[in-house]
Each structure stands twice: as C-alpha cells, then as structure tokens.
Design a protein around this motif. Structure first.
Motif, mmCIF file in Angstrom:
data_model
loop_
_atom_site.group_PDB
_atom_site.id
_atom_site.type_symbol
_atom_site.label_atom_id
_atom_site.label_comp_id
_atom_site.label_asym_id
_atom_site.label_seq_id
_atom_site.Cartn_x
_atom_site.Cartn_y
_atom_site.Cartn_z
ATOM 1 N N SER A 41 -47.878 -10.946 12.641
ATOM 2 C CA SER A 41 -48.317 -9.760 11.899
ATOM 3 C C SER A 41 -47.465 -8.539 12.230
ATOM 4 O O SER A 41 -47.133 -7.745 11.345
ATOM 5 N N ILE A 42 -47.079 -8.386 13.512
ATOM 6 C CA ILE A 42 -46.261 -7.233 13.884
ATOM 7 C C ILE A 42 -44.836 -7.402 13.378
ATOM 8 O O ILE A 42 -44.176 -6.419 13.024
ATOM 9 N N LEU A 43 -44.353 -8.635 13.300
ATOM 10 C CA LEU A 43 -43.019 -8.873 12.750
ATOM 11 C C LEU A 43 -42.981 -8.514 11.263
ATOM 12 O O LEU A 43 -42.018 -7.903 10.783
ATOM 13 N N ASP A 44 -44.029 -8.897 10.539
ATOM 14 C CA ASP A 44 -44.107 -8.549 9.111
ATOM 15 C C ASP A 44 -44.157 -7.037 8.931
ATOM 16 O O ASP A 44 -43.524 -6.486 8.013
ATOM 17 N N LYS A 45 -44.890 -6.372 9.815
ATOM 18 C CA LYS A 45 -45.014 -4.914 9.734
ATOM 19 C C LYS A 45 -43.671 -4.239 10.004
ATOM 20 O O LYS A 45 -43.299 -3.281 9.318
ATOM 21 N N LEU A 46 -42.937 -4.741 10.987
ATOM 22 C CA LEU A 46 -41.643 -4.161 11.323
ATOM 23 C C LEU A 46 -40.625 -4.397 10.212
ATOM 24 O O LEU A 46 -39.803 -3.527 9.911
ATOM 25 N N LYS A 47 -40.670 -5.569 9.597
ATOM 26 C CA LYS A 47 -39.760 -5.866 8.489
ATOM 27 C C LYS A 47 -39.959 -4.866 7.357
ATOM 28 O O LYS A 47 -39.005 -4.323 6.804
ATOM 29 N N SER A 48 -41.204 -4.628 7.020
ATOM 30 C CA SER A 48 -41.525 -3.710 5.935
ATOM 31 C C SER A 48 -41.156 -2.280 6.288
ATOM 32 O O SER A 48 -40.594 -1.540 5.483
ATOM 33 N N SER A 49 -41.460 -1.883 7.525
ATOM 34 C CA SER A 49 -41.231 -0.509 7.957
ATOM 35 C C SER A 49 -39.744 -0.198 8.101
ATOM 36 O O SER A 49 -39.268 0.846 7.655
ATOM 37 N N SER A 50 -38.986 -1.123 8.724
ATOM 38 C CA SER A 50 -37.573 -0.848 8.981
ATOM 39 C C SER A 50 -36.755 -0.793 7.699
ATOM 40 O O SER A 50 -35.815 -0.019 7.577
ATOM 41 N N SER A 51 -37.127 -1.620 6.720
ATOM 42 C CA SER A 51 -36.375 -1.637 5.464
ATOM 43 C C SER A 51 -36.594 -0.379 4.637
ATOM 44 O O SER A 51 -35.719 0.074 3.899
ATOM 45 N N SER A 90 -40.831 1.408 14.142
ATOM 46 C CA SER A 90 -39.615 1.731 13.394
ATOM 47 C C SER A 90 -38.435 0.832 13.748
ATOM 48 O O SER A 90 -37.342 1.021 13.238
ATOM 49 N N ALA A 91 -38.645 -0.139 14.652
ATOM 50 C CA ALA A 91 -37.569 -1.055 15.023
ATOM 51 C C ALA A 91 -37.476 -2.193 14.007
ATOM 52 O O ALA A 91 -38.438 -2.505 13.304
ATOM 53 N N SER A 92 -36.314 -2.815 13.941
ATOM 54 C CA SER A 92 -36.174 -4.008 13.110
ATOM 55 C C SER A 92 -36.690 -5.201 13.911
ATOM 56 O O SER A 92 -37.055 -5.059 15.084
ATOM 57 N N THR A 93 -36.694 -6.366 13.308
ATOM 58 C CA THR A 93 -37.172 -7.554 14.019
ATOM 59 C C THR A 93 -36.080 -8.228 14.828
ATOM 60 O O THR A 93 -36.372 -9.082 15.666
ATOM 61 N N VAL A 94 -34.822 -7.842 14.597
ATOM 62 C CA VAL A 94 -33.693 -8.538 15.228
ATOM 63 C C VAL A 94 -33.743 -8.445 16.747
ATOM 64 O O VAL A 94 -33.685 -9.461 17.459
ATOM 65 N N LEU A 95 -33.851 -7.243 17.275
ATOM 66 C CA LEU A 95 -33.818 -7.041 18.720
ATOM 67 C C LEU A 95 -35.044 -7.621 19.429
ATOM 68 O O LEU A 95 -34.900 -8.296 20.458
ATOM 69 N N PRO A 96 -36.262 -7.405 18.934
ATOM 70 C CA PRO A 96 -37.426 -8.021 19.576
ATOM 71 C C PRO A 96 -37.336 -9.549 19.644
ATOM 72 O O PRO A 96 -37.658 -10.151 20.671
ATOM 73 N N VAL A 97 -36.901 -10.166 18.562
ATOM 74 C CA VAL A 97 -36.785 -11.629 18.541
ATOM 75 C C VAL A 97 -35.714 -12.083 19.528
ATOM 76 O O VAL A 97 -35.894 -13.080 20.243
#
Length: 244
Positions: A41-51, A90-97
């Motif tokens: 759920s947080i990954l989906d949120k970050l994808k939407s927010s960062s884009s 506001s972060a993308s998903t790349v770095l967390p993953v």
C-alpha cells in the motif's frame, strides 16, 4: 566465496497501516535476525505521489555508509533511512526497494552504489539523521535488557552480603510522592529475593541506594525509548534544495 545469507526467523513490515518501527525491530534487522518487507500500500502511494509531485529532474547520487559505523550499525542506519523515505510521502519507490533488497540479501557489502534520485529525495537523505536514530534504536533495545540484568546482579549481591533488605518495603510511601522508577526497582528486587534464605540481617547502606541508582537508569532508558520511537517513525522532510 560468497557471503552467507543470515537465517532470519521473522519479517518486519514497514509502511503498513498502523505499523511502526520499534527499537526491537531495529536490533533484529541490524543483526540479520529478521527480513524487511515493504507493505504494498505504501509503495502504491509513493508511486502515485512521486509521479505527480516531482518538481526536478533526477540526478545521480551516491549514499555513503558512514565509515565510523560497524556492520550492525550500518544495517540499522539503512533501516532507519528506509523508514524515513517511506514516511516522507515524496520519495520514489526505487530507493526504498533497493535498500530493502540490500538488507535482505545478507551480504557484508552494504554499498547502494550510485542511484538516480530527485532533489526532494536528496533533501530527505540530508535531513533524516538516520545514522543517529539507527544507533539509538540498537542502544535502546540493549539498554532495556541491561536494567533487568542489573537488578538480578543486585539481588545476588544482597544475598552474597547477607544484607537486610527490609528497606525495600519502605520505598513506596503510598502517598503518591514516591518516584515511580525507584518503586519499580524495589518491587523487582523483592520479587527476585522472595523466599531467599541467603539474605540476612546485616545492615548494608548500599541496599537503600540500589533503587535510586537503578531507578535513574530505568528513567533514562524509558525516556530514550520514547524519543527514539517518535523519531524513528517521523517522516523525513525534504525542505528546500537549491542546485547550482
């Protein structure tokens, strides 16, 4: 020869609804006793927010592991940084993953290499204080275990000296004016010494000081625990970043 992957007995989930990062979780992940899982759920949120919110083009950035940290502390640093990025919004998903993959790989090499990040993410990395809070998480967990050991050692000392421990019954005046942590230590000692035939009637002045000294330790550890938990679970803020 490749590094052996540690055997993790549990999974720590970050970013889920109602989830939080505790000092115990920092310790277990830092020592390779747990795997890290990022809630979808947080990954989906970050994808939407960062884009939609990214205001600057990505840049190449290398996240250094502070040289003063040992391996355990370096893993704690990365875990605290990971949680800050997830909570930032506001972060993308790349770095967390990437960080979670490095932590779960179990390798001695924790270098993340050069990563494309936005200016907003650089701001989060600069202001996260993840190194400090990661170390505090480890110290907090170990300190919590320390006060239990300290009380056991104190109880054994009372038995070895055949001390009169009757003063422990006087720590709680019952009027609400006694210090909570001192009363708690005295109560713990009474439980440990309950039924002991080794304590005697020798008056030892140090006995009355045990609740005061150990109570102060417990108070400090409790305050650090509260502060560490708050800081570990507060979102990183990017602030204003200027380039050029």
């Amino acid at each position: 020869m490749a590094d052996k992957k540690p055997k993790a007995s549990s999974v720590i989930t970050l970013g889920g609804k109602g989830s939080s990062l505790s000092a115990a979780s920092v310790f277990t992940v830092a020592n390779g006793l747990a795997q890290v899982r990022i809630d979808s759920s947080i990954l989906d949120k970050l994808k939407s927010s960062s884009s939609s919110n990214r205001k600057s083009p990505p840049v190449k950035f290398h996240i250094p592991i502070p040289k003063i940290l040992n391996f355990e502390e370096s893993r704690a640093f990365l875990l605290a940084l990971l949680n800050k990025l997830l909570l930032s919004g506001s972060a993308s998903t790349v770095l967390p993953v990437l960080i979670s993959n490095v932590l779960n790989a179990g390798s001695k090499n924790l270098d993340l290499g050069e990563v494309e990040v936005s200016a907003e993410e650089v701001g989060i990395l600069d202001k996260s204080c993840a190194c400090l809070y990661g170390i505090c998480g480890i110290l907090d967990y170990e300190s919590s275990a320390l006060w239990t050991i300290a009380n056991v050692v104190a109880a054994m000392s009372c038995e070895a000296s055949k001390a009169d421990v009757g003063e422990l019954n006087l720590m709680d005046s019952g009027d609400g004016l006694s210090l909570k942590d001192e009363v708690g230590v005295a109560s713990d000692l009474k439980v440990l010494l309950n039924g002991s035939k080794l304590v005697g009637k020798v008056e030892v002045d140090a006995v009355s000081e045990i609740p005061k000294i150990h109570g102060s330790l417990r108070e400090v550890v409790r305050m650090v625990l509260l502060r560490t938990r708050v800081e570990l679970n507060s979102g990183g803020k990017s602030g204003e970043i200027r380039w050029g």
